[in-house]
Design a protein around this motif. Structure first.
Motif, PDB file in Angstrom:
ATOM      1  N   ASN A 131       0.868  -1.180   0.000  1.00 31.53           N
ATOM      2  CA  ASN A 131       0.000   0.000   0.000  1.00 31.53           C
ATOM      3  C   ASN A 131       0.899   1.223   0.000  1.00 31.53           C
ATOM      4  OD1 ASN A 131      -1.672   2.155   0.642  1.00 31.53           O
ATOM      5  ND2 ASN A 131      -2.972   0.939   1.988  1.00 31.53           N
ATOM      6  N   LEU A 132       1.128   1.780  -1.191  1.00 31.49           N
ATOM      7  CA  LEU A 132       2.144   2.824  -1.333  1.00 31.49           C
ATOM      8  C   LEU A 132       1.848   4.079  -0.511  1.00 31.49           C
ATOM      9  CD1 LEU A 132       4.830   2.977  -2.709  1.00 31.49           C
ATOM     10  CD2 LEU A 132       3.745   4.048  -4.681  1.00 31.49           C
ATOM     11  N   PRO A 133       0.615   4.628  -0.530  1.00 29.78           N
ATOM     12  CA  PRO A 133       0.362   5.823   0.290  1.00 29.78           C
ATOM     13  C   PRO A 133       0.619   5.584   1.773  1.00 29.78           C
ATOM     14  CG  PRO A 133      -1.383   5.544  -1.326  1.00 29.78           C
ATOM     15  CD  PRO A 133      -0.558   4.300  -1.383  1.00 29.78           C
ATOM     16  N   ALA A 134       0.171   4.441   2.278  1.00 28.03           N
ATOM     17  CA  ALA A 134       0.410   4.125   3.692  1.00 28.03           C
ATOM     18  C   ALA A 134       1.899   3.950   3.960  1.00 28.03           C
ATOM     19  CB  ALA A 134      -0.357   2.860   4.081  1.00 28.03           C
ATOM     20  N   ALA A 135       2.593   3.266   3.038  1.00 24.94           N
ATOM     21  CA  ALA A 135       4.024   3.040   3.212  1.00 24.94           C
ATOM     22  C   ALA A 135       4.796   4.361   3.239  1.00 24.94           C
ATOM     23  CB  ALA A 135       4.556   2.146   2.094  1.00 24.94           C
ATOM     24  N   VAL A 136       4.422   5.277   2.343  1.00 24.89           N
ATOM     25  CA  VAL A 136       5.096   6.574   2.297  1.00 24.89           C
ATOM     26  C   VAL A 136       4.832   7.356   3.579  1.00 24.89           C
ATOM     27  CG1 VAL A 136       5.165   8.803   1.131  1.00 24.89           C
ATOM     28  CG2 VAL A 136       5.128   6.711  -0.215  1.00 24.89           C
ATOM     29  N   GLY A 137       3.582   7.346   4.030  1.00 24.29           N
ATOM     30  CA  GLY A 137       3.247   8.069   5.256  1.00 24.29           C
ATOM     31  C   GLY A 137       4.000   7.546   6.462  1.00 24.29           C
ATOM     32  N   MET A 164       6.836  -9.856   9.491  1.00 22.41           N
ATOM     33  CA  MET A 164       7.101 -10.155  10.890  1.00 22.41           C
ATOM     34  C   MET A 164       5.916  -9.785  11.780  1.00 22.41           C
ATOM     35  SD  MET A 164       9.943 -11.676  11.423  1.00 22.41           S
ATOM     36  CE  MET A 164      11.572 -11.968  10.738  1.00 22.41           C
ATOM     37  N   SER A 165       5.204  -8.727  11.408  1.00 22.08           N
ATOM     38  CA  SER A 165       3.987  -8.331  12.115  1.00 22.08           C
ATOM     39  C   SER A 165       3.244  -7.357  11.205  1.00 22.08           C
ATOM     40  CB  SER A 165       4.310  -7.683  13.468  1.00 22.08           C
ATOM     41  OG  SER A 165       4.831  -6.373  13.305  1.00 22.08           O
ATOM     42  N   GLN A 166       2.217  -6.708  11.736  1.00 20.10           N
ATOM     43  CA  GLN A 166       1.448  -5.745  10.953  1.00 20.10           C
ATOM     44  C   GLN A 166       1.376  -4.393  11.662  1.00 20.10           C
ATOM     45  OE1 GLN A 166       0.348  -6.322   7.886  1.00 20.10           O
ATOM     46  NE2 GLN A 166       1.167  -8.416   7.965  1.00 20.10           N
ATOM     47  N   ILE A 167       2.394  -4.060  12.440  1.00 15.80           N
ATOM     48  CA  ILE A 167       2.317  -2.832  13.239  1.00 15.80           C
ATOM     49  C   ILE A 167       2.603  -1.578  12.416  1.00 15.80           C
ATOM     50  CG2 ILE A 167       2.958  -4.059  15.353  1.00 15.80           C
ATOM     51  CD1 ILE A 167       5.716  -2.846  15.119  1.00 15.80           C
ATOM     52  N   LEU A 168       3.216  -1.743  11.236  1.00 16.45           N
ATOM     53  CA  LEU A 168       3.519  -0.592  10.381  1.00 16.45           C
ATOM     54  C   LEU A 168       2.743  -0.722   9.069  1.00 16.45           C
ATOM     55  CD1 LEU A 168       7.401  -0.285  10.799  1.00 16.45           C
ATOM     56  CD2 LEU A 168       5.625   1.017  11.989  1.00 16.45           C
ATOM     57  N   THR A 214      15.565   2.699  -1.600  1.00 16.58           N
ATOM     58  CA  THR A 214      14.739   3.424  -2.574  1.00 16.58           C
ATOM     59  C   THR A 214      15.145   3.101  -4.004  1.00 16.58           C
ATOM     60  OG1 THR A 214      14.448   5.236  -0.994  1.00 16.58           O
ATOM     61  CG2 THR A 214      13.955   5.701  -3.304  1.00 16.58           C
ATOM     62  N   GLY A 215      16.442   3.124  -4.267  1.00 20.27           N
ATOM     63  CA  GLY A 215      16.923   2.817  -5.606  1.00 20.27           C
ATOM     64  C   GLY A 215      16.563   1.409  -6.032  1.00 20.27           C
ATOM     65  N   GLY A 216      16.696   0.462  -5.101  1.00 25.42           N
ATOM     66  CA  GLY A 216      16.347  -0.918  -5.411  1.00 25.42           C
ATOM     67  C   GLY A 216      14.866  -1.087  -5.669  1.00 25.42           C
ATOM     68  N   TYR A 217      14.056  -0.385  -4.868  1.00 28.11           N
ATOM     69  CA  TYR A 217      12.601  -0.493  -5.028  1.00 28.11           C
ATOM     70  C   TYR A 217      12.145   0.098  -6.360  1.00 28.11           C
ATOM     71  CZ  TYR A 217       7.633   0.265  -4.156  1.00 28.11           C
ATOM     72  OH  TYR A 217       6.275   0.279  -4.252  1.00 28.11           O
TER      73      TYR A 217
END
Length: 293
Positions: free
Chosen positions: A19-25, A256-260, A173-176
């Motif tokens: 989820n790119l918007p969530a990941a960026v935030g 590993m979890s879903q905390i982030l 970032t470059g790898g992604y």
């Protein structure tokens, strides 16, 4: 005009996978926390590192316990905290001393888990995995904490932390970006099918450029030295990511979890940073002590 320009842009070969918007935030929030801790000083940075170590160990040890590994979670988290904080007054010698104590506690404690009259079950497996966790998370992370205490005539500990973080983030970032846009040739499909050679090349380009600039501007050393350090951090970050991928593959889990949100667990963000922190600490100390840094 706009549609014609869009047709000229290369289309991504792969999905973002998150989820790119969530990941960026979340990424911006974590970055702000790091910047604030670095600005406040070494004690704040130690608090952030210690907190990250506690959460990451909880994630990893919980997943292991869910898969029938017997490892004393609370005890190892306490020992991990001791490893981080002892390095404040005693540095690397203190870290090694507490690490050895933690190893002995784990080895002997697991040996008599079932008492003196019953043999331990899966002793080698559980003890070895416990040692791996102690090395993988608190030992490597403590080198990141100790960067705040590395003072040189021309650069502060804060500058070393910023250089380290910039290189690892640039590599990630470059790898992604390169992997999403151009990834077609898997690097290690048996370990991480989504990691490609194209993504690795993107990591190298971003990491080397960022390393050269950050070492030149922040650590006041030659840019070519920074390029080499950036390349080394790219290799460490990539291998660290592959290690965690294999760890999760053997447990049959995705995160590993879903905390982030958008990232998974905290350990999913730290996998490349942990070994890179140790390499950065060694590199900065080498420059400081042997190159008139």
């Amino acid at each position: 005009m706009t549609s014609e320009s869009n047709r000229r842009l290369p289309k991504p070969k792969n999905g973002a996978g998150r989820n790119l918007p969530a990941a960026v935030g979340v990424g911006v929030g974590l970055g702000a926390l790091v910047v604030l801790a670095v600005w406040l000083g070494p004690f704040a940075w130690y608090l952030v590192v210690a907190g990250a170590v506690a959460v990451a160990m909880w994630e990893v040890l919980t997943r292991l316990r869910e898969h029938s590994f017997f490892i004393p979670r609370t005890l190892l988290i306490i020992l991990g905290q001791a490893m981080v904080w002892i390095s404040w007054p005693l540095g690397a010698p203190g870290l090694v001393a507490v690490y050895v104590v933690a190893v002995l506690v784990l080895m002997f404690g697991r040996l008599f888990h079932n008492g003196r009259h019953r043999p331990p079950i899966n002793y080698l497996r559980d003890m070895s995995v416990g040692l791996f966790v102690l090395t993988w998370i608190p030992l490597f992370a403590t080198f990141a904490a100790m960067l705040s205490r590395v003072e040189t005539p021309f650069a502060s500990g804060a500058a070393s932390i910023v250089a380290f973080m910039l290189c690892v983030v640039a590599s990630d970032t470059g790898g992604y970006v390169a992997g999403v846009m151009f990834g077609a040739h898997p690097m290690a499909p048996a370990v991480s099918p989504k990691k490609s050679w194209e993504g690795f090349l993107g990591s190298v380009i971003f990491g080397v450029i960022t390393g050269a600039l950050s070492v030149k501007l922040l650590l006041h050393h030659d840019a070519w030295v920074g390029a080499i350090m950036g390349l080394g951090l790219v290799f460490c970050a990539t291998l660290g990511d592959l290690v965690e991928s294999q760890f999760k593959r053997e447990l049959g889990i995705k995160d590993m979890s879903q905390i982030l949100p958008g990232h998974g667990g905290l350990m999913d963000r730290l996998d490349g940073m942990l070994p890179s922190a140790m390499v950065t600490w060694v590199a900065v100390n080498f420059l400081a002590n042997f190159h008139g840094f």
